[in-house]
Design a protein around this motif. Structure first.
Motif, PDB file in Angstrom:
ATOM      1  N   HIS A  24       0.749  -1.386  -0.153  1.00  0.00           N
ATOM      2  CA  HIS A  24      -0.139   0.350   0.487  1.00  0.00           C
ATOM      3  C   HIS A  24       0.602   1.538   0.312  1.00  0.00           C
ATOM      4  O   HIS A  24       2.005   1.225   0.634  1.00  0.00           O
ATOM      5  CB  HIS A  24      -0.843   0.011   1.346  1.00  0.00           C
ATOM      6  N   GLU A  25       0.747   2.084  -1.032  1.00  0.00           N
ATOM      7  CA  GLU A  25       1.345   4.060  -1.077  1.00  0.00           C
ATOM      8  C   GLU A  25       0.087   4.098   0.584  1.00  0.00           C
ATOM      9  O   GLU A  25      -0.983   3.877   0.671  1.00  0.00           O
ATOM     10  CB  GLU A  25       0.319   4.199  -2.133  1.00  0.00           C
ATOM     11  N   LEU A  26       1.403   5.103   1.089  1.00  0.00           N
ATOM     12  CA  LEU A  26       1.189   5.524   2.246  1.00  0.00           C
ATOM     13  C   LEU A  26      -0.181   6.942   1.852  1.00  0.00           C
ATOM     14  O   LEU A  26       0.183   7.218   1.109  1.00  0.00           O
ATOM     15  CB  LEU A  26       2.121   6.719   3.142  1.00  0.00           C
ATOM     16  N   SER A  83      -1.396  -6.030   2.212  1.00  0.00           N
ATOM     17  CA  SER A  83      -2.627  -6.975   2.874  1.00  0.00           C
ATOM     18  C   SER A  83      -2.244  -7.873   1.722  1.00  0.00           C
ATOM     19  O   SER A  83      -0.827  -7.950   1.319  1.00  0.00           O
ATOM     20  CB  SER A  83      -3.891  -6.656   2.294  1.00  0.00           C
ATOM     21  N   PHE A  84      -2.799  -9.185   2.416  1.00  0.00           N
ATOM     22  CA  PHE A  84      -2.864 -10.254   1.543  1.00  0.00           C
ATOM     23  C   PHE A  84      -3.898 -10.707   1.141  1.00  0.00           C
ATOM     24  O   PHE A  84      -4.818 -10.318   1.877  1.00  0.00           O
ATOM     25  CB  PHE A  84      -2.078 -11.393   2.174  1.00  0.00           C
ATOM     26  N   SER A  85      -3.806 -11.685   0.217  1.00  0.00           N
ATOM     27  CA  SER A  85      -5.226 -12.341  -0.306  1.00  0.00           C
ATOM     28  C   SER A  85      -4.795 -13.800  -0.596  1.00  0.00           C
ATOM     29  O   SER A  85      -3.840 -14.034  -0.934  1.00  0.00           O
ATOM     30  CB  SER A  85      -6.423 -11.593  -1.613  1.00  0.00           C
ATOM     31  N   MET A  86      -5.753 -14.713  -0.282  1.00  0.00           N
ATOM     32  CA  MET A  86      -5.672 -16.169  -0.297  1.00  0.00           C
ATOM     33  C   MET A  86      -7.038 -16.730  -0.777  1.00  0.00           C
ATOM     34  O   MET A  86      -8.090 -16.263  -0.272  1.00  0.00           O
ATOM     35  CB  MET A  86      -5.175 -16.595   1.457  1.00  0.00           C
ATOM     36  N   THR A  87      -7.025 -17.477  -2.251  1.00  0.00           N
ATOM     37  CA  THR A  87      -7.969 -18.171  -2.589  1.00  0.00           C
ATOM     38  C   THR A  87      -7.815 -19.548  -1.671  1.00  0.00           C
ATOM     39  O   THR A  87      -6.976 -20.288  -2.520  1.00  0.00           O
ATOM     40  CB  THR A  87      -8.503 -17.649  -3.153  1.00  0.00           C
ATOM     41  N   ALA A  88      -8.993 -20.172  -1.276  1.00  0.00           N
ATOM     42  CA  ALA A  88      -9.171 -21.047  -1.508  1.00  0.00           C
ATOM     43  C   ALA A  88     -10.865 -22.162  -1.707  1.00  0.00           C
ATOM     44  O   ALA A  88     -11.868 -21.492  -1.632  1.00  0.00           O
ATOM     45  CB  ALA A  88      -9.073 -21.693   0.040  1.00  0.00           C
ATOM     46  N   ASN A  89     -10.648 -23.726  -1.826  1.00  0.00           N
ATOM     47  CA  ASN A  89     -12.035 -24.242  -2.418  1.00  0.00           C
ATOM     48  C   ASN A  89     -12.394 -24.611  -1.123  1.00  0.00           C
ATOM     49  O   ASN A  89     -12.009 -25.532  -0.575  1.00  0.00           O
ATOM     50  CB  ASN A  89     -11.626 -24.909  -3.263  1.00  0.00           C
ATOM     51  N   LEU A  90     -13.910 -24.455  -0.737  1.00  0.00           N
ATOM     52  CA  LEU A  90     -14.574 -25.257   0.001  1.00  0.00           C
ATOM     53  C   LEU A  90     -15.420 -25.994  -0.159  1.00  0.00           C
ATOM     54  O   LEU A  90     -16.124 -25.772  -1.275  1.00  0.00           O
ATOM     55  CB  LEU A  90     -15.414 -23.887   0.964  1.00  0.00           C
ATOM     56  N   ASP A  91     -15.548 -27.277   0.208  1.00  0.00           N
ATOM     57  CA  ASP A  91     -16.397 -28.383   0.099  1.00  0.00           C
ATOM     58  C   ASP A  91     -17.963 -27.838   0.688  1.00  0.00           C
ATOM     59  O   ASP A  91     -17.489 -28.209   2.046  1.00  0.00           O
ATOM     60  CB  ASP A  91     -16.014 -29.590   0.008  1.00  0.00           C
ATOM     61  N   ILE A  92     -18.540 -28.092  -0.329  1.00  0.00           N
ATOM     62  CA  ILE A  92     -19.591 -27.469  -0.033  1.00  0.00           C
ATOM     63  C   ILE A  92     -20.933 -28.613  -0.538  1.00  0.00           C
ATOM     64  O   ILE A  92     -22.293 -28.650  -0.831  1.00  0.00           O
ATOM     65  CB  ILE A  92     -20.875 -26.231  -0.298  1.00  0.00           C
ATOM     66  N   THR A  93     -20.068 -30.369  -0.458  1.00  0.00           N
ATOM     67  CA  THR A  93     -20.885 -31.071  -0.885  1.00  0.00           C
ATOM     68  C   THR A  93     -22.495 -31.136  -0.060  1.00  0.00           C
ATOM     69  O   THR A  93     -24.072 -31.295  -0.786  1.00  0.00           O
ATOM     70  CB  THR A  93     -20.293 -32.283  -1.365  1.00  0.00           C
ATOM     71  N   ARG A  94     -22.597 -31.258   1.214  1.00  0.00           N
ATOM     72  CA  ARG A  94     -23.243 -31.961   1.964  1.00  0.00           C
ATOM     73  C   ARG A  94     -24.453 -30.070   1.823  1.00  0.00           C
ATOM     74  O   ARG A  94     -25.130 -30.451   2.325  1.00  0.00           O
ATOM     75  CB  ARG A  94     -22.699 -32.122   3.721  1.00  0.00           C
ATOM     76  N   LEU A 211      -7.931  -7.656  -4.441  1.00  0.00           N
ATOM     77  CA  LEU A 211      -8.714  -6.378  -4.490  1.00  0.00           C
ATOM     78  C   LEU A 211      -7.373  -5.229  -4.148  1.00  0.00           C
ATOM     79  O   LEU A 211      -6.873  -5.102  -2.911  1.00  0.00           O
ATOM     80  CB  LEU A 211      -9.344  -6.072  -3.368  1.00  0.00           C
ATOM     81  N   ASN A 212      -7.275  -4.662  -5.021  1.00  0.00           N
ATOM     82  CA  ASN A 212      -6.181  -3.563  -4.903  1.00  0.00           C
ATOM     83  C   ASN A 212      -6.661  -2.472  -4.458  1.00  0.00           C
ATOM     84  O   ASN A 212      -7.237  -1.898  -4.722  1.00  0.00           O
ATOM     85  CB  ASN A 212      -5.429  -2.980  -6.402  1.00  0.00           C
ATOM     86  N   LEU A 213      -6.052  -1.969  -3.153  1.00  0.00           N
ATOM     87  CA  LEU A 213      -6.079  -1.352  -2.138  1.00  0.00           C
ATOM     88  C   LEU A 213      -5.010  -0.336  -1.763  1.00  0.00           C
ATOM     89  O   LEU A 213      -4.517  -0.037   0.045  1.00  0.00           O
ATOM     90  CB  LEU A 213      -6.961  -1.751  -0.577  1.00  0.00           C
ATOM     91  N   PRO A 214      -4.733   0.575  -2.885  1.00  0.00           N
ATOM     92  CA  PRO A 214      -3.788   0.762  -2.590  1.00  0.00           C
ATOM     93  C   PRO A 214      -3.516   2.678  -1.459  1.00  0.00           C
ATOM     94  O   PRO A 214      -2.523   2.768  -1.294  1.00  0.00           O
ATOM     95  CB  PRO A 214      -3.564   2.335  -4.202  1.00  0.00           C
ATOM     96  N   ARG A 215      -4.413   2.636  -0.928  1.00  0.00           N
ATOM     97  CA  ARG A 215      -4.831   3.904  -0.189  1.00  0.00           C
ATOM     98  C   ARG A 215      -5.351   3.510   0.848  1.00  0.00           C
ATOM     99  O   ARG A 215      -5.829   4.657   1.502  1.00  0.00           O
ATOM    100  CB  ARG A 215      -4.620   5.432  -1.234  1.00  0.00           C
ATOM    101  N   ALA A 216      -5.797   2.286   1.729  1.00  0.00           N
ATOM    102  CA  ALA A 216      -6.791   2.012   2.449  1.00  0.00           C
ATOM    103  C   ALA A 216      -6.068   1.415   3.146  1.00  0.00           C
ATOM    104  O   ALA A 216      -6.538  -0.171   3.765  1.00  0.00           O
ATOM    105  CB  ALA A 216      -7.320   1.084   2.080  1.00  0.00           C
ATOM    106  N   GLU A 217      -4.548   1.410   3.809  1.00  0.00           N
ATOM    107  CA  GLU A 217      -3.336   0.357   4.600  1.00  0.00           C
ATOM    108  C   GLU A 217      -4.074   0.730   6.107  1.00  0.00           C
ATOM    109  O   GLU A 217      -3.909  -0.326   6.644  1.00  0.00           O
ATOM    110  CB  GLU A 217      -2.028   0.874   4.562  1.00  0.00           C
ATOM    111  N   LYS A 218      -5.038   1.731   6.384  1.00  0.00           N
ATOM    112  CA  LYS A 218      -6.251   1.836   7.882  1.00  0.00           C
ATOM    113  C   LYS A 218      -7.448   1.451   7.764  1.00  0.00           C
ATOM    114  O   LYS A 218      -7.965   0.277   8.921  1.00  0.00           O
ATOM    115  CB  LYS A 218      -5.941   2.878   8.330  1.00  0.00           C
TER     116      LYS A 218
END
Length: 296
Positions: A24-26, A83-94, A211-218
């Protein structure tokens, strides 16, 4: 819930797909980030004014001299804000089979379960207040997007989280019916400070979303984005992206939250409602949980 879960050798879920980190930029001095300011232009029908939890917002102030995360927080806010982003697959079978069999709506149910998982972990309830105080909110309420097919615009609607999963599901349905289709960004008035964001892209499955949030480090609260579910062999998988601020949580905490959410998804139905208990619980980060009062 203990961590790692029984039978797990690693805290990183096998559903883990991708991880990206965003710097993030300040921002200019005194910048206040508030995504809930409504447009001056108002469209759509007259809307009822809800009871607002704004004035009932308990929290714990963070003492930076004693907080165990103070060095990490300072590094990821002052030296290397990111910030960081993580993508995962959730098993919603049941979950999907039960939802269809009982005539329930998938998106509102997922909103309730994500809210329940988020509220078990103080790392994801840590935020700056509008006053500039750094706090851990006792409760976060979900703000979620609702798409309007006619205008091809979306609205952000919030619903109060009170700990009762079944009552909250009905409240989400009610808010969607009242405030959806208004062509306004924030049609429900008086949003409280302690909101976190959920959105859905039900037209596309993805293996990574950022999501790119370049001025939202708060902006320290998590952001969740669901994709289009898909079949993989005999299972049904739902991609979920988590955007988080590194100052308040790490990949370990994001992995723990995914396990919490998968656990909620895997629980059975009772009396036509997706729950082994009508109650949702709050965690204090030390392995203790506190039951929120049910609303029968």
């Amino acid at each position: 819930m203990t961590w790692p879960p029984a039978g797990k050798d690693s805290p990183l879920p096998s559903r883990f797909v991708s991880l990206t980190r965003t710097g993030h930029e300040l921002p200019p001095q005194g910048l206040t980030v508030s995504p809930y300011q409504d447009s001056a232009a108002t469209q759509g029908r007259n809307l009822p004014k809800p009871q607002s939890p704004r004035n009932a917002m308990p929290f714990t102030r963070i003492d930076m001299d004693t907080w165990k995360r103070r060095e990490l927080f300072r590094h990821f806010t002052e030296v290397a804000p990111c910030s960081f982003s993580m993508t995962a697959n959730l098993d919603i079978t049941r979950f999907r089979a039960t939802q269809k069999a009982n005539g329930l709506k998938l998106y509102p149910m997922l909103i309730c379960l994500i809210a329940g998982a988020v509220n078990t972990m103080p790392e994801f309830r840590t935020a700056y207040r509008e006053s500039g105080e750094l706090v851990i909110h006792d409760i976060l309420h979900p703000s979620y997007t609702v798409f309007d097919k006619e205008s091809e615009l979306f609205s952000a609607i919030w619903t109060e989280f009170d700990g009762n999963r079944n009552a909250m599901y009905e409240a989400v349905l009610d808010d969607m019916a009242r405030y959806g289709g208004t062509r306004r960004y924030c049609p429900k008035p008086d949003p409280p400070e302690n909101l976190f964001n959920i959105s859905a892209i039900p037209w596309t499955s993805f293996t990574g979303f950022n999501l790119n949030l370049p001025r939202a480090e708060k902006y320290l609260l998590p952001i969740f984005t669901m994709g289009k579910f898909f079949e993989q062999g005999a299972s049904v998988q739902l991609p979920l992206a988590i955007q988080a601020h590194h100052a308040v949580c790490d990949g370990f905490h994001a992995s723990r939250l995914l396990e919490q959410l998968q656990d909620l998804l895997d629980r059975g139905m009772r009396d036509g409602r997706y729950s082994t208990s009508d109650d949702l619980y709050l965690g204090d980060g030390e392995g203790h949980t506190h039951c929120l009062a049910s609303r029968k």
